[in-house]
Design a protein around this motif. Sequence first.
Motif, PDB file in Angstrom:
ATOM      1  N   THR A 171     -20.127 100.118 -47.633  1.00 20.70           N
ATOM      2  CA  THR A 171     -21.516  99.905 -47.225  1.00 20.70           C
ATOM      3  C   THR A 171     -21.930  98.530 -47.718  1.00 20.70           C
ATOM      4  OG1 THR A 171     -22.427 100.942 -49.231  1.00 20.70           O
ATOM      5  CG2 THR A 171     -22.071 102.368 -47.314  1.00 20.70           C
ATOM      6  N   SER A 172     -22.786  97.880 -46.942  1.00 22.33           N
ATOM      7  CA  SER A 172     -23.139  96.494 -47.204  1.00 22.33           C
ATOM      8  C   SER A 172     -24.637  96.342 -47.451  1.00 22.33           C
ATOM      9  CB  SER A 172     -22.662  95.630 -46.023  1.00 22.33           C
ATOM     10  OG  SER A 172     -22.908  94.260 -46.252  1.00 22.33           O
ATOM     11  N   THR A 173     -25.093  95.111 -47.454  1.00 18.15           N
ATOM     12  CA  THR A 173     -26.473  94.786 -47.836  1.00 18.15           C
ATOM     13  C   THR A 173     -27.122  93.897 -46.787  1.00 18.15           C
ATOM     14  OG1 THR A 173     -25.960  92.701 -48.960  1.00 18.15           O
ATOM     15  CG2 THR A 173     -25.652  94.733 -50.235  1.00 18.15           C
ATOM     16  N   HIS A 174     -28.341  93.464 -47.074  1.00 25.26           N
ATOM     17  CA  HIS A 174     -29.015  92.508 -46.202  1.00 25.26           C
ATOM     18  C   HIS A 174     -28.265  91.177 -46.139  1.00 25.26           C
ATOM     19  CE1 HIS A 174     -30.540  92.013 -50.311  1.00 25.26           C
ATOM     20  NE2 HIS A 174     -30.664  90.727 -50.026  1.00 25.26           N
ATOM     21  N   ARG A 175     -27.426  90.889 -47.140  1.00 21.49           N
ATOM     22  CA  ARG A 175     -26.621  89.664 -47.160  1.00 21.49           C
ATOM     23  C   ARG A 175     -25.170  90.056 -46.880  1.00 21.49           C
ATOM     24  NH1 ARG A 175     -28.938  85.631 -49.366  1.00 21.49           N
ATOM     25  NH2 ARG A 175     -30.086  86.934 -50.846  1.00 21.49           N
TER      26      ARG A 175
END
Length: 349
Positions: free
Chosen positions: A85-89
């Motif tokens: 899972t990743s982030t806004h960046r």
Amino acid sequence: MAGHPVTAAAGAGTDDPAARGGTGTAPLGTPAQRYRMLRLIRGFEELALGLVKSGVITGGIHPYIGQEAVAVGVCAALGPGDRLTSTHRGHGHVLARGVDPRRLLAELAGRVDGLNRGRGGSMHAADLSLGILGANGIVGAGAPIAVGAAWAARRAGDGRVAVSFFGDGALNQGVLLESLNLAAMWRLPVVFVCENNGYATTLPAATAVAGTAVGRAAAFGIPAVTVDGMDTEAVRAAAEEAVARARSGGGPGFLECRTYRFEGHHTMERRMKLRYRTPEEVDEWRARDPLPRAAAAIGAARAAELDAAVATDLAEAERFALASELPDPEGALDYLYADGRLPRAGATL
């Protein structure tokens, strides 16, 4: 209006890389392959910045420039069935996992040939065929999703590991602490990766976080280490150890990667002209740029060859994205609703 199954119709990917049009996860097994990916992420972000300035990408982006070693080092430790899972960046994370840069750039530009048909944009890229369960604009919100994936993997006994990327700004979020607790209680195969770039937007981490990042994990009995996030090989070594332990049933791990973003939190900073970092601080971190270090490991000639190959790929990505059509406004509500789904046993309609 009739709905559609979300994952397949909205382009979130299938379990078949061939059907997705890709070739599977990115090869990161050699220093040259890792350098190429570092250069691809850097060049992609520089290209995206130009398209934001020209207006092709609306709404701006959160540049990953400077932090590439974290994405490449961690993804180099993952197997083809693992999830993240990743982030806004998150552009660096999804590229390092193997997403087609053409389709990611088209997604940022809101085009129909984008990774998610132009509906996810910069902060919500996903590709289930690569185990990318989505970038996320909510701080810390990817952690419980990764924990859920790890729980499912343990139940299935399939040996998969989940990774959750997040920034130092998530360290005080309750959802992250709850995720750490569940992962530790259930000894789940999940690795938490804190990209500590020193700032939560403009707030220095030192003024917002009591204790330390690794201390958060240690409180739950989770093995945690701090690593130089500007060194791809250091990140890879630490990630390999944590992933191997999780895969073998040893439970969760936690990496704090000390890194730095060379650009602002968001491209809007250029217009707002915010001043919360000194030029000297930025220059000091730029001197630790992960790309020259990785280039030195493979030699100048080989690095130049890879630079040229990446430039060709990015030129093709730009051509592809700009040639793709914008979505038809008549379909604005497509993929918002799912139909044909059966409720769980015992649920009421």
